[in-house]
Design a protein around this motif. Structure first.
Motif, PDB file in Angstrom:
ATOM      1  N   VAL A 128       0.853  -1.195   0.000  1.00  0.00           N
ATOM      2  CA  VAL A 128       0.000   0.000   0.000  1.00  0.00           C
ATOM      3  C   VAL A 128       0.889   1.245   0.000  1.00  0.00           C
ATOM      4  O   VAL A 128       1.779   1.399   0.834  1.00  0.00           O
ATOM      5  CB  VAL A 128      -0.914   0.008   1.233  1.00  0.00           C
ATOM      6  N   ALA A 129       0.647   2.124  -0.956  1.00  0.00           N
ATOM      7  CA  ALA A 129       1.398   3.378  -1.020  1.00  0.00           C
ATOM      8  C   ALA A 129       0.944   4.309   0.099  1.00  0.00           C
ATOM      9  O   ALA A 129      -0.247   4.435   0.373  1.00  0.00           O
ATOM     10  CB  ALA A 129       1.195   4.052  -2.373  1.00  0.00           C
ATOM     11  N   GLU A 130       1.898   4.938   0.745  1.00  0.00           N
ATOM     12  CA  GLU A 130       1.601   5.805   1.888  1.00  0.00           C
ATOM     13  C   GLU A 130       1.739   7.298   1.562  1.00  0.00           C
ATOM     14  O   GLU A 130       1.601   8.134   2.451  1.00  0.00           O
ATOM     15  CB  GLU A 130       2.544   5.462   3.051  1.00  0.00           C
ATOM     16  N   ASP A 131       1.994   7.615   0.281  1.00  0.00           N
ATOM     17  CA  ASP A 131       2.245   9.012  -0.094  1.00  0.00           C
ATOM     18  C   ASP A 131       1.118   9.951   0.356  1.00  0.00           C
ATOM     19  O   ASP A 131       1.374  11.080   0.785  1.00  0.00           O
ATOM     20  CB  ASP A 131       2.408   9.125  -1.615  1.00  0.00           C
TER      21      ASP A 131
END
Length: 386
Positions: free
Chosen positions: A10-13
């Motif tokens: 999961v991308a946390e950006d």
């Protein structure tokens, strides 16, 4: 323990934690929205029900009947479009205009121009008559244009929000009927606050919004269509080119069949029902009188301060007043000053009136003598520093 299988990490950006929303207190005295009545906000916060729940189906009928009262119409197809006022505006064109139809727009402001834009997108043959921003059309000018162009539809704005002009309607519907032309009327800034008689004026299509004279949050667009306009809809060669706004489909949901069309915004209709109930409880004539009384209090007060109103008195909207910005005054800076320091919103000009006027709204719940006096006091004490 359940293990969730994922294909990618999961991308946390954009994973950010925000606090609970906190909204500043504003007194909305601009061109809209107006402040919603507290009872309307309570209705909006009620638990939702299904959009085919028997309770909601009954409520839909109540909303329709209350809208008929507010508009003074017996039109069978009277309903709130699931969208803002612009959706109802587009629906009037989408359902009755076919490619090549001659559409005459009486254009004297920003929203007349929007009607032109929408009609052109539906490939109408659009012709116009024009007036300066701040003036209204005479019956003779309208008749001359109808005789010249022989339109299928005449579109006109009853309450031009950009200018503060209230268009006189006497005789226009009779002309349209005589010359086999549908009359389309913008009532966005008049519904609930200004005398409005859809049937007696011979109006075939009308639209409005939820957030101005009805003092409901934005999100619904009241729409009504006469039996004469229904005939035009039913005789179309092709389908209505906008599925979402197709009244022949919406009729099956808002009519007796109650066939699913879309997931309706049930809580918005709770709020709309309450807003219309409050209008009905006050009574149309009482509401119209209240708006006129408070508008005249505002007009007199502004003029006593040496300010000039943009529209001559007999054409002024009680719900929306345009005030000319005096020479040397930074109009935008003054509006920001009122907002940032006093929590009061007034509007600036649009289009041809950008930078030239302020627009002050006294609509629905906000049309009170207390609000008028509060604003006049600020114009008196604060404007001189700009």
């Amino acid at each position: 323990m359940v293990t969730l299988q994922t294909f990618f990490p999961v991308a946390e950006d954009h994973h950010k934690v925000f606090g609970q929303i906190s909204v500043p207190t504003r007194l909305l005295l601009g061109p809209g929205p107006s402040n919603a009545h507290p009872d309307v906000l309570k209705a909006l916060a009620l638990p939702p029900v299904g959009h085919l729940d028997p309770f909601y189906v009954d409520l839909m009928s109540e909303v329709q009947e209350l809208l008929r009262y507010a508009w003074q119409t017996d039109n069978r197809l009277t309903l709130p479009m699931s969208g803002t006022g612009s959706s109802a505006m587009e629906a009037t064109i989408a359902n009755t205009v076919e490619p090549g139809d001659k559409v005459l727009i009486a254009n004297n402001g920003y929203f007349g121009s929007r009607l032109i834009d929408i009609a052109e997108r539906y490939r109408a043959d659009v012709v116009t008559i024009e007036k300066p921003w701040g003036e209204a059309f005479s019956l003779g000018e309208i008749e001359e244009a109808i005789l010249l162009h022989k339109p299928t539809v005449l579109g006109i704005v009853h309450a031009e929000t950009s200018t503060g002009v209230c268009q006189p309607m006497e005789g226009i519907g009779g002309l349209c009927k005589k010359h086999d032309c549908l009359l389309l009327l913008d009532t966005v800034t008049s519904l609930g606050g200004v005398p409005l008689f859809i049937d007696k004026w011979g109006v075939d299509l009308a639209y409005s919004c939820s957030q101005k004279g009805l003092s409901c949050p934005p999100g619904l667009g009241p729409f009504t269509i006469s039996s004469r306009a229904e005939e035009k809809l039913n005789s179309r060669v092709g389908k209505v080119p906008n599925w979402y706004l197709d009244v022949s489909l919406l009729n099956k949901y808002w009519g007796s069949d109650r066939v699913y069309h879309h997931t309706a915004p049930v809580n918005m209709n709770f709020a709309m029902r309450e807003a219309l109930r409050l209008l009905s409880e006050e009574g149309l004539e009482n509401s119209w009188t209240r708006h006129r009384t408070n508008a005249e209090r505002l007009w007199d007060g502004l003029q006593s301060l040496g300010l000039e109103l943009h529209v001559q008195k007999e054409l002024r909207l009680p719900t929306l007043t345009t005030v000319r910005i005096p020479d040397g005054i930074n109009g935008k800076a003054f509006t920001l000053h009122l907002l940032n320091n006093f929590g009061i919103e007034i509007g600036g000009g649009l289009g041809a009136l950008a930078g030239k006027v302020w627009r002050i709204g006294l609509m629905g719940y906000n049309s009170t003598s207390e609000n008028v006096d509060k604003l006049l006091n600020l114009f008196d004490t604060e404007l001189s520093s700009f």
